[in-house]
Every structure is written in structure tokens, then in C-alpha cells.
Design a protein around this motif. Structure first.
Motif, PDB file in Angstrom:
ATOM      1  N   ALA A   1     -15.040 -29.956  14.009  1.00 28.91           N
ATOM      2  CA  ALA A   1     -14.529 -30.374  15.306  1.00 28.91           C
ATOM      3  C   ALA A   1     -14.206 -31.860  15.325  1.00 28.91           C
ATOM      4  CB  ALA A   1     -15.536 -30.027  16.400  1.00 28.91           C
TER       5      ALA A   1
ATOM      6  N   LEU B   1     -10.880 -33.969  12.237  1.00 33.36           N
ATOM      7  CA  LEU B   1      -9.483 -34.342  12.444  1.00 33.36           C
ATOM      8  C   LEU B   1      -9.322 -35.456  13.481  1.00 33.36           C
ATOM      9  CD1 LEU B   1      -6.649 -33.771  11.488  1.00 33.36           C
ATOM     10  CD2 LEU B   1      -6.452 -32.015  13.240  1.00 33.36           C
ATOM     11  N   PRO B   2      -9.996 -35.371  14.645  1.00 33.76           N
ATOM     12  CA  PRO B   2      -9.871 -36.467  15.609  1.00 33.76           C
ATOM     13  C   PRO B   2     -10.300 -37.803  15.010  1.00 33.76           C
ATOM     14  CG  PRO B   2     -10.955 -34.597  16.635  1.00 33.76           C
ATOM     15  CD  PRO B   2     -10.804 -34.270  15.187  1.00 33.76           C
TER      16      PRO B   2
ATOM     17  N   PRO C   1       7.925 -27.116  43.352  1.00 31.84           N
ATOM     18  CA  PRO C   1       7.028 -28.034  42.645  1.00 31.84           C
ATOM     19  C   PRO C   1       6.359 -29.023  43.609  1.00 31.84           C
ATOM     20  CG  PRO C   1       9.201 -27.957  41.629  1.00 31.84           C
ATOM     21  CD  PRO C   1       9.309 -27.256  42.940  1.00 31.84           C
TER      22      PRO C   1
ATOM     23  N   ILE D   1      -2.184 -34.078  37.396  1.00 34.38           N
ATOM     24  CA  ILE D   1      -0.808 -34.569  37.263  1.00 34.38           C
ATOM     25  C   ILE D   1      -0.291 -35.067  38.612  1.00 34.38           C
ATOM     26  CG2 ILE D   1       1.574 -33.845  36.844  1.00 34.38           C
ATOM     27  CD1 ILE D   1       0.603 -32.125  34.609  1.00 34.38           C
TER      28      ILE D   1
ATOM     29  N   GLY E   1      -5.897 -39.877  29.880  1.00 37.95           N
ATOM     30  CA  GLY E   1      -6.037 -38.779  28.924  1.00 37.95           C
ATOM     31  C   GLY E   1      -7.480 -38.325  28.814  1.00 37.95           C
TER      32      GLY E   1
ATOM     33  N   GLY F   1      -8.575 -36.418  31.899  1.00 42.38           N
ATOM     34  CA  GLY F   1      -8.092 -35.037  31.886  1.00 42.38           C
ATOM     35  C   GLY F   1      -8.948 -34.180  30.969  1.00 42.38           C
ATOM     36  N   PHE F   2      -9.243 -34.720  29.807  1.00 42.90           N
ATOM     37  CA  PHE F   2     -10.059 -33.989  28.841  1.00 42.90           C
ATOM     38  C   PHE F   2     -11.459 -33.736  29.391  1.00 42.90           C
ATOM     39  CE2 PHE F   2     -13.156 -34.282  25.331  1.00 42.90           C
ATOM     40  CZ  PHE F   2     -12.819 -33.128  24.658  1.00 42.90           C
TER      41      PHE F   2
ATOM     42  N   THR G   1      -8.048 -27.730  13.369  1.00 47.02           N
ATOM     43  CA  THR G   1      -7.242 -28.390  14.389  1.00 47.02           C
ATOM     44  C   THR G   1      -7.703 -28.110  15.814  1.00 47.02           C
ATOM     45  OG1 THR G   1      -5.745 -26.518  14.268  1.00 47.02           O
ATOM     46  CG2 THR G   1      -5.108 -28.496  13.051  1.00 47.02           C
TER      47      THR G   1
ATOM     48  N   SER H   1     -10.268 -28.551  17.773  1.00 50.38           N
ATOM     49  CA  SER H   1     -10.847 -29.582  18.646  1.00 50.38           C
ATOM     50  C   SER H   1      -9.785 -30.602  19.053  1.00 50.38           C
ATOM     51  CB  SER H   1     -12.017 -30.269  17.955  1.00 50.38           C
ATOM     52  OG  SER H   1     -11.558 -31.002  16.844  1.00 50.38           O
ATOM     53  N   THR H   2      -8.910 -30.930  18.098  1.00 47.31           N
ATOM     54  CA  THR H   2      -7.851 -31.883  18.417  1.00 47.31           C
ATOM     55  C   THR H   2      -6.899 -31.300  19.455  1.00 47.31           C
ATOM     56  OG1 THR H   2      -7.999 -32.587  16.129  1.00 47.31           O
ATOM     57  CG2 THR H   2      -6.131 -33.393  17.388  1.00 47.31           C
TER      58      THR H   2
ATOM     59  N   ASP I   1      -7.612 -28.983  21.608  1.00 43.82           N
ATOM     60  CA  ASP I   1      -8.342 -28.911  22.871  1.00 43.82           C
ATOM     61  C   ASP I   1      -8.395 -30.264  23.559  1.00 43.82           C
ATOM     62  OD1 ASP I   1      -8.892 -26.321  23.193  1.00 43.82           O
ATOM     63  OD2 ASP I   1     -10.890 -26.367  22.311  1.00 43.82           O
ATOM     64  N   PHE I   2      -8.448 -31.323  22.746  1.00 45.14           N
ATOM     65  CA  PHE I   2      -8.490 -32.653  23.338  1.00 45.14           C
ATOM     66  C   PHE I   2      -7.129 -33.031  23.911  1.00 45.14           C
ATOM     67  CE2 PHE I   2      -7.871 -37.238  23.135  1.00 45.14           C
ATOM     68  CZ  PHE I   2      -8.952 -37.666  23.890  1.00 45.14           C
TER      69      PHE I   2
ATOM     70  N   PRO J   1      -5.327 -31.059  27.642  1.00 45.37           N
ATOM     71  CA  PRO J   1      -5.476 -31.441  29.050  1.00 45.37           C
ATOM     72  C   PRO J   1      -4.964 -32.845  29.377  1.00 45.37           C
ATOM     73  CG  PRO J   1      -7.632 -31.366  27.983  1.00 45.37           C
ATOM     74  CD  PRO J   1      -6.628 -30.995  26.955  1.00 45.37           C
ATOM     75  N   VAL J   2      -4.521 -33.592  28.366  1.00 43.34           N
ATOM     76  CA  VAL J   2      -3.978 -34.925  28.652  1.00 43.34           C
ATOM     77  C   VAL J   2      -2.677 -34.745  29.428  1.00 43.34           C
ATOM     78  CG1 VAL J   2      -2.999 -37.002  27.644  1.00 43.34           C
ATOM     79  CG2 VAL J   2      -5.005 -35.939  26.606  1.00 43.34           C
ATOM     80  N   PRO J   3      -2.633 -35.216  30.668  1.00 47.00           N
ATOM     81  CA  PRO J   3      -1.431 -34.977  31.468  1.00 47.00           C
ATOM     82  C   PRO J   3      -0.216 -35.667  30.854  1.00 47.00           C
ATOM     83  CG  PRO J   3      -3.081 -36.242  32.706  1.00 47.00           C
ATOM     84  CD  PRO J   3      -3.675 -35.942  31.381  1.00 47.00           C
ATOM     85  N   SER J   4       0.879 -34.910  30.718  1.00 47.48           N
ATOM     86  CA  SER J   4       2.033 -35.437  29.988  1.00 47.48           C
ATOM     87  C   SER J   4       2.640 -36.656  30.665  1.00 47.48           C
ATOM     88  CB  SER J   4       3.094 -34.355  29.860  1.00 47.48           C
ATOM     89  OG  SER J   4       3.499 -33.951  31.147  1.00 47.48           O
ATOM     90  N   ILE J   5       2.432 -36.794  31.976  1.00 46.22           N
ATOM     91  CA  ILE J   5       3.081 -37.923  32.637  1.00 46.22           C
ATOM     92  C   ILE J   5       2.476 -39.265  32.257  1.00 46.22           C
ATOM     93  CG2 ILE J   5       4.178 -37.011  34.727  1.00 46.22           C
ATOM     94  CD1 ILE J   5       1.277 -37.505  35.892  1.00 46.22           C
ATOM     95  N   VAL J   6       1.319 -39.278  31.552  1.00 49.59           N
ATOM     96  CA  VAL J   6       0.830 -40.570  31.071  1.00 49.59           C
ATOM     97  C   VAL J   6       1.823 -41.161  30.086  1.00 49.59           C
ATOM     98  CG1 VAL J   6      -1.606 -39.938  31.290  1.00 49.59           C
ATOM     99  CG2 VAL J   6      -0.498 -39.725  29.082  1.00 49.59           C
TER     100      VAL J   6
ATOM    101  N   ILE K   1       4.910 -41.532  30.638  1.00 52.28           N
ATOM    102  CA  ILE K   1       5.982 -42.283  31.305  1.00 52.28           C
ATOM    103  C   ILE K   1       5.859 -43.786  31.067  1.00 52.28           C
ATOM    104  CG2 ILE K   1       6.981 -42.909  33.545  1.00 52.28           C
ATOM    105  CD1 ILE K   1       6.578 -40.094  34.462  1.00 52.28           C
TER     106      ILE K   1
ATOM    107  N   TYR L   1      -2.971 -17.356  20.890  1.00 49.77           N
ATOM    108  CA  TYR L   1      -3.645 -16.156  21.413  1.00 49.77           C
ATOM    109  C   TYR L   1      -3.034 -14.924  20.774  1.00 49.77           C
ATOM    110  CZ  TYR L   1      -5.650 -18.768  25.369  1.00 49.77           C
ATOM    111  OH  TYR L   1      -6.328 -19.646  26.144  1.00 49.77           O
TER     112      TYR L   1
ATOM    113  N   LEU M   1       5.638 -18.754  32.572  1.00 47.23           N
ATOM    114  CA  LEU M   1       4.890 -19.918  33.051  1.00 47.23           C
ATOM    115  C   LEU M   1       5.710 -21.197  32.929  1.00 47.23           C
ATOM    116  CD1 LEU M   1       1.395 -19.214  31.433  1.00 47.23           C
ATOM    117  CD2 LEU M   1       1.959 -19.080  33.861  1.00 47.23           C
TER     118      LEU M   1
ATOM    119  N   ALA N   1       9.540 -28.348  37.476  1.00 44.79           N
ATOM    120  CA  ALA N   1       8.700 -29.327  38.162  1.00 44.79           C
ATOM    121  C   ALA N   1       8.781 -30.681  37.470  1.00 44.79           C
ATOM    122  CB  ALA N   1       7.256 -28.853  38.200  1.00 44.79           C
TER     123      ALA N   1
END
Lengths: 263, 269, 255
Positions: A17, A20-21, A109, A194, A232, A235-236, C91, C93-94, C96-97, C100-105, C107, C138, C180, C187
Motif C-alpha cells: 500500500a 508506490l505512493p 449541475p 467539489i 486533495g 478529499g482523501f 497500485t 492504494s495510490t 484510492d488516494f 477522491p482528490v477533487p479535480s477542480i484543484v 484549476i 470492477y 454516470l 457539470a
């Protein structure tokens, strides 16, 4: 898993786990160490900025308001979404009445509501609270309705046959729908983060989104990067926290279906 | 006497974990002649399915060897087909009956011949009219017929069957058994048939092999000298059928059973 | 029954419209919240204007391009990670990390180096990518061992197995992903316009708010929801087309 005892497995798991990070961070550290590009400062400088900016007063001034708004709106969306979703899932007439409306609002949205609320409600906290709540509401509501609707007929009939009190029966139905409710709540969490950041970028005097945008506009690049990392990480962390709660609440469901994650 | 098609020698399979070694199969010796119909029976957990998967080249053995038609089996051999118990999972839900039967032939046979083989196989199992349907539109018994058609269209020398009829109802099961017997005659295949049902093994086979658990190997090989023409009512109610059935049953009963911890080990490898 | 349901749905819509009209007329100034009777004609007028369609086209283009990038990248990486043994464990854990990082960061970071149009496309692509990737993962995990064994026993090679077994198994998951991501893509394409002023519907809404064309802004938002409904419908239709065998399977199981 075939190999090893729980301890050995744990160690191997942690190694996998973290491997890689850790490697990626190390790579970033080394590759950026000599960077003279002002847009891509060395990671060392970003980390320094992180300590300087976020471990001081800024935390109380910016992170706390963001988290407060997020928590309040998300909580409200949970309550409203579950109650309304339950009613819509349980009673066909309620479902028929609302389904076109829901179909519309589901795909509208949330960020688009920001300018609307700006005009209708003003620039205060209320607008941000409403827009975050709206973003979170639909996934929770729709998943609750679906979950309640899909509750096994046999369970309902069993409850009725045992002449359980009405409230107990409602509670049972809701309980049976929790896996779907959680799925919706998880989706909603991502969306609300978001929307929180977007609303702060567009109309705020405090909060994470606002501060990061300010840093970017004033070309405080390491500070901006540190803010990006913080969002980030936030969010995590929230996603992990959610997972923990979900795991506890849905232990019975995992055992029941033998599946780790609903897809 | 016909030539030998399949030879299994000192075959073993063990799963190794860090703490212990579990022997699924040890010291299996078995030979099957061309055109023979051989059933393998044994208590649950005796490694019947593992044996079949090794013969099919799907799972590597850890000891001994399997030789099919003079060639050592290390990967799925060319002249072999498998019919699995789980027809619903073995048939491809996204392909029609015809496409399912045709798929294995795509790379080996020209188009015209392929069409003929598919049509012939579907007719042989009585599903000529269902070629355009999807498997999930058919009943369980019909689905297993499709899987059988797919296997015979492939024209294998050796047909492996892993408890193919244990997931269908009794009536259908009898029909499928008779269909199989008839196809065996018609296509002159060699069949290795794994089942836990002793009646079924005796009814269909020329020889029944009783497998022991884990470390005990082949317990007995009982020739079934029933007449070649068999039918559900007459054959099954004959005195000789009863004797053979009792003989096999006695050998299975005498086999040492796996202990509960061993069984649990197999459930969660 | 279905007629009755549709009737109720229509009644619900009408009821909501009337309630909105009454509440707005009673409590709000039309400068802040215009009534529907003002918004609707404005929306109709906008539908006849070229600039509305240009803006819509731009927003949809950004959404579609981002979506296509996300689909391609998600499928390729998902298959790569899912089919090489061990790679998922290294991979996960990476992933998973990062998920959830919101993509708008992105910008504030990207605005320093890219132009707003590219950033908008990238925003769409990044957000949709995670959904596609995880759905593919999945799906790859759900590939049936018996189906694989069957294919192997008939000597289908690695490539043939991917084409005939893995890909059809993953397809329903891709269908879900598609359903989805269309609304996510829309949006984020709109958000790009709102936050950075990328030409398109989002920017049009924001500028009408800034210039005080309140009714026009409300009309645009109303129409945006309509576009969302249309796009969503299209995605569902595409999914059903793609998965006719699968949807039917589900129906049979349910029956």
C-alpha cells in the motif's frame, strides 16, 4: 488469501500500500529538487510553505469555515434526502408525482445554481450552504428511493405477518435500504467537496477554494501548491473516514453478499 | 482391444501455503482406451474436479504426468473438449447459441465447414431451432445441451465432463443422460465423466473409477458389463444394475473421508 | 397504469410550477427571483438565438472531447491494471488516494500553464477518468472463472479471451460508467465556464448574472437542465443499445 498469518499479511499489505505512493513522492522530491521553474517549485519549498501557511492562523480562518459549511450542508442533505427518498421509494403515488421533477433536478449541475442563488439569496454563507446541500441532496435522495423500493417483498410480508408495529416496520425497511443509502451518501460526499471549493472560488472571502485562488492570483506559487495538496488530502481523508463508518454500519451486508464493495 | 488414448501416471497436486501443504491428489494412475466411456466417482472433496482440470491442461500438476494421444499435457490440448457443471457461467451470455457453438471453431475451420459442423451439432442435441436464441432464454437443460453441442462440434477425441447434469432436475437429467449415451455412440468419442452420482456413473459407463480422498489414489476400477443398449427404465431396474451399483457404492463407502478441517481448507484455499 | 403514472408526473410538474409562481410572486422581487411566466418566454426567445446554440455547442464539445479522452484512458489503463496479476495490488492504494482528490484543484495549477479551453477539457477528462477506470476494474474482477476456463479449454489465446470473454464482461460496467459520466462531464464543462470564463453556457450564465440580466440567467439555467435531461436520455439509449443482451438478462432474472 493463502499466504502467511495475519501479521505477515498485514506487513506485506502495508508494504504494497505504501510502496508506490512513497516512490512517487520520492520521485517528485528528487525531480523537483533543482527546479527553477516558478510554476513547479521544489517539493521541499512546497512543504515549507505548507507548514507556514496552514499550521498557523490560516487554518482557523479558512479551513474551519470550509469544513463547517461542508458539514452543515452535507448533514442537512442527508436528513432531507433520506426522509424524502424514503417517502418517494415507499409510496408509488409520491414517486409518480415527483419522478419528472427529480429526473430534471438530478441532471441539473449544482454549480449552475451558484449564480442563481447569488442573485436570489446574496453572497453570504446561506448561498454556499444551499448550493453544497443541493449538490449532495440528489444522489442521497435518489439512492434512498431506489433502495427502499428494492426492499425484499418477503421481508415486508414477514414483518406484517408478525404484526410488528408500523414504526418498527418503517425502521426495518430503512435498515434494509442502508447499503444503497450509503452508496448515495458516498457519491454525495465527493460532489459536495467539489461544490464547496467551486462556491468558494466564485464568491467568498474565506475558505480553502478562496485562499488557493488568492495565492494563485498573487503568484504565491508554493503556497498555492500547498493549498492544492491540502484540498486533495482533505478529499482523501473524508473519503477514508466515510469508508470507516460505512464498513462498521454495513458489516452485516458484506457478510450477507460476500462482496467487498457494491458496484 | 483399441489403443490407449489417455494415460495418467503417478499424478499429484498439492497446494502449498506458508504453514502447510494440502494434498488434493496423490498417486493417481489411470488409463483410458480410445472410444471408452469412463466415469470417475468419489466422495465430495476427493479431488475429482481437480483431476479433470489437470487432464484438460487448465491446472498444472505438481507430480506425475498426463499423456493424451502420446503427448504430454501442459496446456489445453487440441483434441479435447470440456463440459462444465455450471452451464450458465460456461456459456457466453453475450453470444447467441450459434455463436457459442461456433466460437471454438473460428480459428481452426473454414466458414462453410464451420456452418455445417454447428448445424449438425445443434441438430444432434435437438436444438436446431434455437440457434438464434441467447442461452439465458433457454431452460437449464437446454443450456447444457448447447454446451454439449459446442463440445461435439469441436470434434474432440476426448470429452471431459464435470458433473454436467447435477444442476438440472431429475426428469431432464434422465433425458440428458440418454442424449449423451446416444452421442457417444454416434460420434465415437472417448468420454471421461466426473460425477458424484453412483447410479448415473453405472448407467452411462463401461468402467467406473472410484477415487479416494487426498492421499489414497484410485481405490477401485469396476468394469460395467451391462449391455450396450441401455434405457432408463429397463437398465436401472435390472438385477445386474443393482449388483454393480452396490459394488461401486461399497467401494465408495470404504474410502476414507476427508476430515472436517481438511474440507474447510479446500473451501477457502 | 402507466398512463395514470404519467398523468401524475405531469400533475407534479404543473404543481411545482404553480407553487413556484405563487411563492415567488408573494415573497420575492422579480429583480432577484423572476416568476416562471417571465422566465419561460425568455427561454423560448433564447432558443431562437444563435449565440445560445453556439454556447451550447462549445460546452457540449468540451464535454464530449473530455469524455472521449476519459473513456480511452480509463479503458486502456483499467485493462492493463486489471489483467496483469499483482499490478492492482501495487497500485490500489495510490488509486484510492488520487480518486477522491477533487479535480477542480487542478484549476489554480493549470491556469498558469494552459489556456482555459484546454483546462476545461482536462477537468472533464480527469473527473470522468476515475469513474471509467474503477468501473473497468470492477468489471475485470467480475470475469467468470468458468467462462475463462471454457475459453482456455478450447485453446482461445490471450487476445481472443480478452475479445470474447473479458471485454463483454466489462461492457455492462462501461455502460454504467457512461451513464454516470455524461452528467459529470456536462457539470464540469459548465463549471469551467463559471469559474474560468471558458466560452460556453457556463460563461454565458455567469456573465448574464454579472450584467444583471436576471431573467435571462434563469432562463439559461432552465434550459441547461433541459440539455442535461436530453444528454442523460441519450446515454441511457446508448447503454441499452450496447447491452441488449445484458439488459434482457436482468429482466429475465427479475421476472
Amino acid at each position: 488469501m493463502r499466504a502467511g498469518g495475519p501479521l505477515a499479511r498485514g506487513a506485506a499489505g502495508a508494504g504494497l500500500a505504501l510502496g508506490l505512493p512513497a516512490a512517487l513522492l520520492a520521485l517528485w522530491w528528487v525531480a523537483s529538487a533543482g527546479s527553477t521553474n516558478i510554476f513547479l517549485p521544489p517539493l521541499r519549498v512546497i512543504v515549507e510553505a505548507f507548514g507556514r501557511v496552514w499550521l498557523s492562523g490560516t487554518f482557523a480562518d479558512d479551513v474551519v469555515p470550509s469544513l463547517w459549511r461542508l458539514g452543515a450542508s452535507y448533514g442537512a442533505a442527508l436528513v432531507v434526502g433520506v426522509v424524502a427518498g424514503y417517502a418517494i421509494g415507499r409510496w408509488p403515488v409520491a414517486r409518480a408525482l415527483t419522478s419528472p421533477l427529480l429526473a430534471y433536478f438530478r441532471v441539473l449541475p449544482a454549480p449552475v445554481m451558484i449564480p442563481v442563488l447569488l442573485v436570489a439569496v446574496g453572497i453570504g454563507d446561506a448561498t454556499k450552504l444551499i448550493v453544497i446541500g443541493l449538490g449532495a441532496l440528489w444522489p442521497i435522495l435518489l439512492n434512498t428511493a431506489d433502495g427502499v423500493r428494492a426492499v425484499d417483498e418477503v421481508q415486508l410480508e414477514t414483518a406484517a405477518a408478525f404484526r410488528l408495529p408500523v414504526w418498527t416496520r418503517h425502521r426495518l425497511t430503512l435498515r434494509a435500504a442502508t447499503p444503497q443509502i450509503f452508496a448515495g451518501a458516498r457519491q454525495a460526499l465527493g460532489i459536495s467537496i467539489i461544490v464547496m471549493v467551486v462556491s468558494e472560488m466564485l464568491m467568498s472571502t474565506d475558505g480553502l477554494g478562496f485562499t488557493v485562488t488568492q495565492f494563485q492570483r498573487s503568484f504565491a506559487i508554493p503556497e498555492m501548491w500547498s493549498g492544492v495538496l491540502l484540498i486533495g488530502a482533505l478529499g482523501f481523508a473524508l473519503a477514508k473516514l466515510f469508508e470507516l463508518v460505512e464498513r462498521r454500519a454495513l458489516r452485516w451486508h458484506r457478510g450477507h453478499t460476500g462482496r467487498e464493495e457494491p458496484s | 482391444m483399441t489403443a490407449e488414448l489417455l494415460r495418467i501416471e503417478k499424478l499429484g497436486k498439492s497446494y502449498r501455503s506458508r504453514e502447510r501443504q494440502v494434498d488434493a491428489l496423490t498417486g493417481i494412475d489411470l488409463a483410458v482406451r480410445e472410444g471408452e466411456f469412463v466415469s470417475v466417482v468419489g466422495p465430495s472433496g476427493c479431488g475429482k474436479t481437480t483431476l479433470l482440470k489437470i487432464v484438460a491442461g487448465l491446472v498444472p500438476a505438481t507430480a506425475g504426468e498426463v499423456v493424451l494421444g502420446g503427448r504430454r499435457v501442459t496446456e489445453p490440448p487440441a483434441d479435447l473438449a470440456v463440459v462444465f457443471q455450471e452451464y450458465g457461467r460456461s456459456l457466453f451470455a453475450w453470444k447467441t447459441v450459434r455463436q457459442n457453438v461456433e466460437l471454438p471453431l473460428r480459428h481452426h475451420v473454414g466458414r462453410a465447414e464451420r456452418r455445417a459442423l454447428v448445424a449438425d451439432a445443434l441438430d444432434a442435441v435437438g436444438l436446431g431451432a434455437a440457434a438464434g436464441a441467447y442461452p439465458w432464454q433457454l431452460s437449464g437443460g437446454m443450456q447444457q445441451r448447447v454446451a454439449i453441442a459446442r463440445a461435439i462440434a469441436y470434434r474432440p477425441k476426448l470429452l471431459l465432463m464435470d458433473e454436467p447434469f447435477s444442476a438440472v432436475d431429475a426428469q431432464t437429467r434422465g433425458d440428458l443422460e440418454d442424449l449423451l449415451a446416444q452421442l457417444w455412440h454416434r460420434y465415437a468419442m472417448t468420454v471421461l465423466f466426473v460425477t458424484h452420482d453412483i447410479d448415473e456413473a453405472v448407467y452411462l459407463s463401461q468402467r467406473v473409477v472410484v477415487l479416494g480422498t487426498g492421499t489414497t489414489g484410485v481405490q477401485a476400477q469396476i468394469p460395467i458389463d451391462l449391455p450396450a443398449e441401455r434405457d432408463q427404465l429397463g437398465t436401472r431396474s435390472s438385477a445386474h444394475f443393482g449388483e454393480l451399483r452396490a459394488q461401486v457404492y461399497a467401494r465408495v463407502r470404504r474410502t476414507p473421508r476427508p476430515s472436517t478441517p481438511e474440507l474447510l481448507e479446500r473451501v477457502a484455499p | 397504469m402507466s398512463r395514470y403514472r404519467h398523468g401524475l408526473g405531469l400533475a407534479g410538474l404543473l404543481g411545482a410550477a404553480v407553487a413556484y409562481e405563487l411563492v415567488v410572486r408573494a415573497l420575492f422581487s422579480p429583480l432577484h427571483v423572476p416568476p416562471l411566466t417571465a422566465i419561460a418566454p425568455e427561454a423560448v426567445r433564447l432558443l431562437g438565438e444563435a449565440r445560445f446554440w453556439t454556447a451550447t455547442g462549445r460546452t457540449l464539445l468540451a464535454a464530449v472531447v473530455g469524455l472521449a479522452i476519459a473513456l480511452a484512458a480509463g479503458v486502456v489503463l483499467g485493462f492493463a491494471i486489471g489483467s496483469v496479476p499483482g499490478l492492482l495490488r501495487v497500485t490500489s492504494s495510490t488509486l484510492d488516494f488520487l480518486r477522491p482528490v477533487p479535480s477542480i484543484v487542478l484549476i489554480p495549477v493549470l491556469i498558469l500553464v494552459l489556456d482555459v479551453k484546454e483546462i476545461t477539457v482536462l477537468l472533464v477528462a480527469v473527473s470522468c477518468f476515475w469513474i471509467v477506470l474503477f468501473q473497468v476494474l470492477y468489471g475485470v474482477r467480475e470475469v467468470d472463472q468458468v467462462a475463462v476456463d471454457t475459453a482456455r479449454s478450447f485453446r482461445l489465446g490471450r487476445l481472443a479471451r480478452i475479445v470474447h470473454v473479458t471485454w463483454p464482461t466489462v461492457l455492462p460496467y462501461l455502460g454504467t460508467a457512461l451513464r454516470l459520466i455524461v452528467s459529470v462531464a456536462l457539470a464540469l464543462a459548465l463549471t469551467g465556464g463559471l469559474v474560468m470564463g471558458t466560452a460556453g453556457l457556463g460563461e454565458m450564465i455567469w456573465s448574464s448574472q454579472e450584467s444583471g440580466e436576471v431573467t435571462g440567467m434563469y432562463a439559461l439555467v432552465l434550459l441547461t437542465g433541459g440539455i442535461g435531461v436530453a444528454v442523460d436520455l441519450l446515454a441511457r439509449l446508448a447503454e441499452r443499445r450496447l447491452l441488449h443482451w445484458h439488459v434482457a438478462t436482468r429482466r429475465e432474472v427479475a421476472a
